[in-house]
Design an enzyme around this catalytic site. Structure first.
Site, PDB file in Angstrom:
ATOM      1  N   HIS A 157      12.072 -14.837  -3.779  1.00  0.00           N
ATOM      2  CA  HIS A 157      11.198 -14.567  -2.847  1.00  0.00           C
ATOM      3  C   HIS A 157      10.455 -13.322  -3.350  1.00  0.00           C
ATOM      4  O   HIS A 157      10.206 -12.677  -3.358  1.00  0.00           O
ATOM      5  CB  HIS A 157      12.755 -13.635  -1.461  1.00  0.00           C
ATOM      6  CG  HIS A 157      12.693 -14.157  -0.317  1.00  0.00           C
ATOM      7  ND1 HIS A 157      11.797 -15.211   0.056  1.00  0.00           N
ATOM      8  CD2 HIS A 157      13.600 -15.007   0.380  1.00  0.00           C
ATOM      9  CE1 HIS A 157      12.270 -16.011   1.165  1.00  0.00           C
ATOM     10  NE2 HIS A 157      13.448 -15.637   1.735  1.00  0.00           N
ATOM     11  N   ALA A 189      22.220 -13.276   3.994  1.00  0.00           N
ATOM     12  CA  ALA A 189      20.551 -11.839   2.378  1.00  0.00           C
ATOM     13  C   ALA A 189      19.292 -11.795   2.799  1.00  0.00           C
ATOM     14  O   ALA A 189      18.666 -12.898   3.877  1.00  0.00           O
ATOM     15  CB  ALA A 189      21.130 -13.380   1.975  1.00  0.00           C
ATOM     16  N   MET A 190      19.335 -10.907   2.240  1.00  0.00           N
ATOM     17  CA  MET A 190      17.271 -10.543   2.286  1.00  0.00           C
ATOM     18  C   MET A 190      17.044 -10.241   1.000  1.00  0.00           C
ATOM     19  O   MET A 190      17.778  -9.018   0.225  1.00  0.00           O
ATOM     20  CB  MET A 190      17.807  -9.750   3.915  1.00  0.00           C
ATOM     21  CG  MET A 190      16.419  -8.498   4.087  1.00  0.00           C
ATOM     22  SD  MET A 190      14.962  -9.765   5.090  1.00  0.00           S
ATOM     23  CE  MET A 190      13.442  -9.036   3.970  1.00  0.00           C
ATOM     24  N   GLU A 191      15.786 -10.893   1.311  1.00  0.00           N
ATOM     25  CA  GLU A 191      15.490 -10.257   0.654  1.00  0.00           C
ATOM     26  C   GLU A 191      14.309  -8.859  -0.469  1.00  0.00           C
ATOM     27  O   GLU A 191      13.552  -9.146  -1.375  1.00  0.00           O
ATOM     28  CB  GLU A 191      14.179 -11.514  -0.834  1.00  0.00           C
ATOM     29  CG  GLU A 191      13.305 -10.783   0.486  1.00  0.00           C
ATOM     30  CD  GLU A 191      13.017 -11.788   2.362  1.00  0.00           C
ATOM     31  OE1 GLU A 191      13.981 -12.578   3.228  1.00  0.00           O
ATOM     32  OE2 GLU A 191      11.991 -12.538   2.512  1.00  0.00           O
ATOM     33  N   ASN A 192      15.213  -7.495   0.550  1.00  0.00           N
ATOM     34  CA  ASN A 192      14.009  -6.418   0.411  1.00  0.00           C
ATOM     35  C   ASN A 192      14.539  -6.086  -1.023  1.00  0.00           C
ATOM     36  O   ASN A 192      14.423  -6.832  -1.618  1.00  0.00           O
ATOM     37  CB  ASN A 192      15.291  -5.307   0.575  1.00  0.00           C
ATOM     38  CG  ASN A 192      16.253  -4.881   2.127  1.00  0.00           C
ATOM     39  OD1 ASN A 192      15.735  -5.351   2.737  1.00  0.00           O
ATOM     40  ND2 ASN A 192      17.466  -5.374   2.071  1.00  0.00           N
ATOM     41  N   HIS A 200      18.057 -17.783  -4.203  1.00  0.00           N
ATOM     42  CA  HIS A 200      16.568 -17.625  -3.228  1.00  0.00           C
ATOM     43  C   HIS A 200      16.149 -16.819  -2.966  1.00  0.00           C
ATOM     44  O   HIS A 200      14.860 -16.324  -2.885  1.00  0.00           O
ATOM     45  CB  HIS A 200      17.945 -18.342  -1.883  1.00  0.00           C
ATOM     46  CG  HIS A 200      16.645 -18.383  -0.432  1.00  0.00           C
ATOM     47  ND1 HIS A 200      16.352 -19.570  -0.100  1.00  0.00           N
ATOM     48  CD2 HIS A 200      16.883 -17.077   0.667  1.00  0.00           C
ATOM     49  CE1 HIS A 200      15.396 -19.193   1.274  1.00  0.00           C
ATOM     50  NE2 HIS A 200      15.346 -17.919   1.374  1.00  0.00           N
ATOM     51  N   GLU A 201      16.955 -15.729  -3.012  1.00  0.00           N
ATOM     52  CA  GLU A 201      16.825 -13.552  -2.659  1.00  0.00           C
ATOM     53  C   GLU A 201      15.759 -13.674  -3.440  1.00  0.00           C
ATOM     54  O   GLU A 201      14.467 -12.347  -2.746  1.00  0.00           O
ATOM     55  CB  GLU A 201      17.812 -13.128  -2.138  1.00  0.00           C
ATOM     56  CG  GLU A 201      18.294 -13.523  -0.959  1.00  0.00           C
ATOM     57  CD  GLU A 201      18.111 -13.866  -0.007  1.00  0.00           C
ATOM     58  OE1 GLU A 201      16.308 -13.412   0.275  1.00  0.00           O
ATOM     59  OE2 GLU A 201      17.930 -15.220   0.898  1.00  0.00           O
ATOM     60  N   GLU A 229      13.537  -7.258   8.932  1.00  0.00           N
ATOM     61  CA  GLU A 229      12.760  -8.400   8.899  1.00  0.00           C
ATOM     62  C   GLU A 229      13.408  -9.212  10.047  1.00  0.00           C
ATOM     63  O   GLU A 229      14.391  -9.439  10.591  1.00  0.00           O
ATOM     64  CB  GLU A 229      12.802  -9.489   8.006  1.00  0.00           C
ATOM     65  CG  GLU A 229      11.895 -10.451   8.183  1.00  0.00           C
ATOM     66  CD  GLU A 229      11.471 -11.985   7.037  1.00  0.00           C
ATOM     67  OE1 GLU A 229      12.646 -11.627   6.248  1.00  0.00           O
ATOM     68  OE2 GLU A 229      10.445 -12.099   7.016  1.00  0.00           O
ATOM     69  N   GLU A 250       9.814 -18.621   3.030  1.00  0.00           N
ATOM     70  CA  GLU A 250      10.428 -19.226   3.315  1.00  0.00           C
ATOM     71  C   GLU A 250      11.722 -20.746   2.711  1.00  0.00           C
ATOM     72  O   GLU A 250      11.698 -21.426   2.154  1.00  0.00           O
ATOM     73  CB  GLU A 250      11.738 -19.190   5.400  1.00  0.00           C
ATOM     74  CG  GLU A 250      11.200 -18.057   5.560  1.00  0.00           C
ATOM     75  CD  GLU A 250      12.001 -17.001   4.429  1.00  0.00           C
ATOM     76  OE1 GLU A 250      13.656 -17.449   3.887  1.00  0.00           O
ATOM     77  OE2 GLU A 250      12.639 -15.942   4.884  1.00  0.00           O
TER      78      GLU A 250
END
Ligand SMILES: [Zn+2]
Length: 884
Positions: A341, A302-305, A337-338, A166, A360
């Site tokens: 998503h 952090a990232m929501e893959n 949060h993730e 992203e 977001e």
């Protein structure tokens, strides 16, 4: 994606409360899906990617091939897709497996547009095809595309691989239609060293041994999803798992760290249970991993893959040697949060980056809601005011932008990850949920999910479903708050009491910190008002309104603080509230403190109104209230930088107010202590250290010295604030000692913290040494940018000049996504008007016109700070002379 985290106390000390970022873009109505922005021709649509990847970690490169199933919608003899830093060796198209293939007659790559175009000798008729591409690419050192992170484990040097796609970085690993609208299924396989663990969105389908000893791992095919959600990780990992609702939940760490992941695993079990219920659509993948990685990014934590969340270690693992209450909260919040998503973003995705806030803002709101519900002992609902302040701090500057904004380029999309998208998005949702009621809101969300699963949406798709569920019009209100920028302000005239009822006159205007030239914007503002202790009354205020409240007494507007607006009381009404302050609910105490601080600094109230309120806070006020008072006093301390006499007067007052609070909570945790007290203790030690409390500095030094032989002198809960005081006040010998500790530290997570500490030193010569350190890879390839950022806390001008002086070297230490914001972010903390020209020169030299939003906001922040120092601080001086 969760943005990079920094503790509240550190934020206040670093003067970060007004933050940075956005673009000035006119309000844009939400676009229709078919008209969504694209940077690619619309003649072809991909449906499936079969990716075969051979990473060469040691040489930081990879070779790969991809077979893309696609539909040609308009006859053409060329296909253009996204690709960045890829080298193609072959390209051919066929009508399907076994059909004759036509090799591309020409392959051209456009580096600026990040596209590759494949031309064919014959036109491709409308129909289905398979495009096969062979290519090589680069493994980077910063979190963009496929990248490596190096770390020490058991004394050995290790390298692990991860991906971060992203917003528009999948094109660095897979030539693709790299826009959220183009959803497709993915089948990934990789050739990997034996003994390493490979992780992706889906579970492994098969593993086979190759003749050369390596392994071929194949992952199951993903559901239909956007490219930016794909993930691949590879390294010497270990994994713990649990099952909830038929889904396997996992946490993946570097070998030896699994013991620090139990809290994260337990959290994800609890959160999944909650979300399966809330969203009404069960989590659709067979597994959901959370992959903890060493190192950091200046952009995100952090990232929501989908099915494979990526989180930097510091935001997920709890190392008992150093973990604090706030670390525990962070670990839970980031997971919440993730995981939100996985629905809002992954299952249902915005059509284009214009509606990024749908991802977001919603995930941020869901994270707060879930934390409040599942950890009531943390009183997380009180954080709502701080969240709103983060948004308003920026939203009241002339350089703000609407929540829904038009995005044209990849750079602009990167800049959209800001406090308007996150915190304003969250605050507006909180207000609207409160307006329609939580059951109606949830029903709306459920039908939105069911209706748009695996699809793409714009904001109006959400409003439509909520409106239907609530039987109450909210679209017009939602548009007011998301399609136009800025902060509404409600003026409250003095109240009139008659026959046991109080009547108040309200006027809706706009709150701006730096704009006087324009008519205020107009909002339909949901207002809740009451007399203190009386029943709340609701009204929708637009222009002028009057409200009648049961009871006679002090009037409180925005009771419960769910509204996104500032409240400006007439002097008598404010004086009455000041007198009632000690008895108000904590959430309203926080709201009043915030409003009076901002309105006072903007010149709409006496600047000292905040101090009048704070002086009424009882010693036993909620810990969050004292944290906020301490944070504001720290921000004032920062504002007085360069004015030693006035700063000394403020510091004296801050010590007088805060030392008794620390005396009350003590340095040692009480057996029956409420959880938020631990955060307050940390903040108080930090702030009292900063305002020169001799007792606190001496106690920190005593404990630090004793910790060499006595582990109990510096328990995990106190370690960070004690080291913070030691590092800020360090002399050369102490700094060298901390540096030695940083070098020797084995844990990558603790090592990063120690290097950051070297950068918060007040002494200029030592800060210069920290800057030199930032150019090395001593603390790891991702640490340099963080060191510089921390130096900018006490020495923004010095850090900025150094950064720009070493621009070429530093640019390699920042992930591509944060480049246009990182440098302006350092300079934007200055209070020196000379910085404004420096920033303009920087933008002119390095940034394309559409990527200068952060620079403009940095300049607006400096201008505001300069104005505040000259026009507002004298009122504080006078107040301190009287009360100090
Ligand atoms: Zn996010």
């Amino acid at each position: 994606m969760k943005r990079s985290l920094i503790s509240l106390a550190v934020m206040a000390l670093l003067g970060l409360s007004t933050g940075l970022a956005p673009l000035t873009v006119a309000a844009a109505p939400a676009a229709k899906a078919a008209k969504a922005t694209t940077q690619l021709p619309r003649n072809a649509v991909p449906t499936h990617y079969a990716v075969s990847l051979v990473p060469d970690a040691a040489n930081s490169s990879f070779s790969a091939s991809v077979v893309i199933a696609l539909d040609i919608k308009q006859a053409s003899n060329s296909i253009t897709l996204n690709a960045a830093d890829l080298k193609f060796s072959a390209a051919a198209i066929s009508a399907g497996p076994g059909k004759p293939a036509l090799a591309a007659s020409k392959i051209s790559v456009d580096n600026d547009k990040q596209t590759a175009t494949f031309e064919f000798a014959q036109p491709l008729a409308v129909g289905s095809y398979q495009l096969k591409l062979d290519y090589t690419g680069v493994i980077g050192t910063q979190a963009a595309g496929i990248f490596s992170l190096d770390y020490q484990n058991g004394g050995e040097k290790k390298r692990a691989l991860y991906t971060q796609f992203e917003n528009s970085e999948a094109r660095r690993m897979i030539p693709s239609w790299d826009e959220p609208f183009y959803k497709a299924t993915f089948a990934l396989e990789a050739t990997v060293p034996a003994g390493q663990m490979a992780v992706s969105n889906m579970p492994l389908a098969s593993t086979s041994k190759l003749a050369d000893g390596r392994e071929l791992v194949r992952f199951a095919t993903s559901p239909k999803m956007s490219t930016y959600l794909l993930f691949f990780g590879l390294g010497e990992f270990e994994r713990a798992s649990a099952v909830e609702g038929g889904t396997e939940l996992g946490v993946v760490t570097q070998k030896g760290s699994l013991g620090q992941a139990q809290f994260a695993l337990d959290s994800s079990v609890a959160v999944l249970k909650e979300y399966n219920d809330y969203f009404g659509v069960k989590y659709p993948l067979p597994k959901l991993d959370n992959i903890a990685a060493p190192g950091r990014s200046q952009f995100f934590s952090a990232m929501e893959n989908w099915g494979a969340i990526f989180t930097f270690e510091a935001a997920i693992l709890l190392d008992p040697r150093v973990a604090t209450q706030s670390d525990k909260e962070t670990s839970f919040l980031v997971a919440a949060h993730e995981m939100a998503h996985q629905w809002f973003g992954d299952l249902v995705t915005m059509t284009w980056w214009d509606d990024l806030w749908l991802n977001e803002g919603f995930a941020s709101w869901m994270e707060s809601r879930t934390t409040t519900r599942l950890h009531p002992e943390w009183n997380w609902e009180l954080r709502a005011v701080g969240t709103r302040e983060q948004a308003m701090g920026r939203d009241a500057l002339v350089t703000t932008h609407p929540v829904v904004q038009h995005i044209a380029t990849v750079e602009q999309a990167s800049q959209a990850f800001d406090s308007i998208t996150y915190q304003k998005g969250e605050s507006v949702i909180r207000m609207l949920e409160n307006y329609v009621g939580d059951d109606a809101w949830r029903a709306g969300v459920r039908s939105y999910m069911a209706k748009h699963a695996y699809g793409n949406t714009v904001s109006d798709d959400l409003w439509r479903e909520v409106e239907k569920a609530a039987h109450k019009p909210i679209t017009a209100i939602a548009h007011d708050f998301t399609l136009q920028p800025g902060v509404p302000m409600i003026r409250v005239a003095d109240a009139v009491c008659k026959n046991g009822q109080t009547t108040i006159a309200l006027t809706q205007g706009e709150f701006s910190k730096d704009r006087t030239d324009k008519k205020p914007l107009s909002w339909r503002v949901p207002v809740i008002a009451q007399t203190v202790g009386g029943a709340p009354v609701r009204a929708l205020v637009n222009g002028k309104a009057s409200m009648t409240l049961p009871g006679c007494g002090t009037v409180l507007v925005n009771a419960g603080q769910s509204g996104y607006y500032r409240t400006l009381y007439a002097p008598k009404a404010f004086a009455a509230l000041t007198d009632s302050f000690a008895g108000l609910p904590a959430i309203d105490q926080l709201g009043l403190l915030s409003d009076s601080w901002s309105l006072g600094m903007a010149g709409l109230m006496p600047a000292s109104s905040f101090l009048d309120l704070a002086s009424k806070a009882p010693l036993d006020a909620a810990p969050q209230v004292w944290e906020q008072i301490a944070g504001s006093l720290a921000a004032l301390h920062q504002s007085y930088e360069g004015k030693p006499e006035q700063q000394a007067a403020l510091d004296r007052y801050a010590r007088k107010r805060l030392a008794p609070v620390l005396a009350r909570v003590g340095w040692t945790k009480a057996a029956d202590e409420a959880a938020p007290v631990a955060n307050l203790r940390e903040t108080l030690i930090n702030v009292l250290g900063a305002v020169g409390d001799e007792g606190v500095v001496a106690e920190a030094r005593r404990r630090y010295a004793a910790s060499a032989t006595d582990k109990d002198a510096m328990p995990a809960a106190l370690r960070r604030p004690i080291l913070g005081v030691i590092a800020a006040n360090a002399d050369a010998a102490t700094w060298d000692q901390l540096h030695a500790a940083a070098r020797e530290e084995k844990s990558t997570m603790i090592k990063s913290e120690l290097y950051d500490l070297l950068a918060i030193v007040k002494d200029k010569a030592l800060a210069q040494r920290a800057l030199e350190l930032a150019l090395t890879d001593e603390g790891g390839a991702t640490e340099g940018a963080s060191i510089l950022n921390h130096v900018a806390g006490h020495h923004p001008d010095m850090a900025y000049d150094f950064a720009v002086g070493h621009h070429g070297q530093l640019e390699k230490k920042i992930d591509a996504t944060s480049r246009s914001r990182y440098f302006p972010g350092l300079g934007g903390r200055s209070a020196d008007p000379a910085m404004i020209d420096k920033l303009r020169a920087y933008a002119k030299q390095y940034l394309p016109a559409e990527a200068q939003g952060d620079t403009r906001t940095a300049i607006a922040s400096i201008q505001y700070r300069v104005k505040l120092r000259t026009t507002r601080l004298p009122e504080i001086d006078a107040w301190l002379a009287k009360h100090g």
